[in-house]
Scaffold this active site. Structure first.
Site, PDB file in Angstrom:
ATOM      1  N   CYS A 271       7.864   8.587  11.424  1.00  0.00           N
ATOM      2  CA  CYS A 271       8.815   9.609  11.689  1.00  0.00           C
ATOM      3  C   CYS A 271       7.922  10.794  12.643  1.00  0.00           C
ATOM      4  O   CYS A 271       7.446  10.539  13.555  1.00  0.00           O
ATOM      5  CB  CYS A 271       9.814   9.833  10.697  1.00  0.00           C
TER       6      CYS A 271
ATOM      7  N   HIS B 277      11.584   4.784   7.043  1.00  0.00           N
ATOM      8  CA  HIS B 277      11.219   5.473   5.803  1.00  0.00           C
ATOM      9  C   HIS B 277      11.594   4.601   4.697  1.00  0.00           C
ATOM     10  O   HIS B 277      11.684   3.438   4.765  1.00  0.00           O
ATOM     11  CB  HIS B 277      12.210   6.554   5.641  1.00  0.00           C
TER      12      HIS B 277
END
Length: 240
Positions: A95, A192
């Protein structure tokens, strides 16, 4: 065991470590142990001396403010990180750090957070937050399972290979069907959740590349992954 030490460097755990990304570090540590190696974890935060002995580099996500905090320091260590990547050091960045391993992240207010350009990608803040369970098809790793949560929309240059292609979810930008990016043994991803416990093939890829690079060969142990397989089955059935 000390002659089989593999050094893991987690970059910016104070500011870039949200949504379960710490689980990636724990997974690499444990799988190194199961394969017969001694993991050594070094946490690198801004202002520290970058460790020269890095065998695997891991980094997570963070808020825009976290990216601002680490930007200057990341640009300082960027040449070293790029040299290590060119030498085949395996890395996984999630990310926010995935975005900053690219050329830049442009926030909603037009602020540019410059990246180190390891990936030939650029990221622009979007008006929609892309959240949910995600499945990605990869020719190398099979079905990759994760959870995305990002407003940045990342666009890959034509010479950049994605990590995979979206089966369920939005991926890099919700438009071109790609997710993540690859450069040699470096993986960038929006997944994630954390990524590696549910995707042991990726974890073992990172382990193998690090071990072969350091010791010349890698003989894997047969690991009982039935709990990971059960978790994958459950995750595959979850709604978006």
């Amino acid at each position: 065991m000390s002659d089989k030490k593999i050094t893991i460097v987690q970059i910016y755990p104070k500011d870039m470590n949200i949504y379960g990304d710490w689980g990636n570090v724990l997974t690499i540590k444990r799988r190194l142990e199961w394969h017969g190696y001694e993991p050594e974890l070094i946490e690198y935060n801004q202002g520290d001396t970058f460790p020269k002995e890095a065998d695997i580099i891991l980094g997570g996500g963070g808020q825009d403010s976290g990216q601002d905090i680490v930007q200057d320091d990341l640009l300082k260590i960027g040449p070293v990180v790029r040299q290590l990547a060119d030498r085949g050091v395996p890395m996984l960045v999630i990310c926010g750090l995935y975005q900053l391993f690219g050329k830049f992240f442009k926030t909603q207010d037009g602020h540019i957070i410059e990246g180190i350009g390891l990936f030939n990608i650029e990221t622009h803040a979007g008006s929609e937050r892309l959240i949910g369970n995600t499945i990605v098809k990869s020719g190398e790793f099979g079905e990759i399972i994760g959870y995305e949560n990002h407003s940045g929309q990342t666009y890959l240059a034509k010479d950049v290979a994605p990590l995979g292609h979206i089966i369920k979810g939005a991926g890099n930008n919700g438009q071109d069907g790609t997710e993540g990016a690859r450069y040699k043994n470096v993986i960038g991803s929006y997944l994630h959740g954390s990524l590696l416990p549910k995707n042991p093939r990726i974890a073992d890829f990172l382990v193998e590349k690090a071990v072969v690079r350091k010791f010349g060969e890698f003989t894997p142990t047969v690991i009982d992954d039935h709990f990971a397989e059960q978790a994958r089955i459950v995750a595959l059935k979850r709604p978006r």
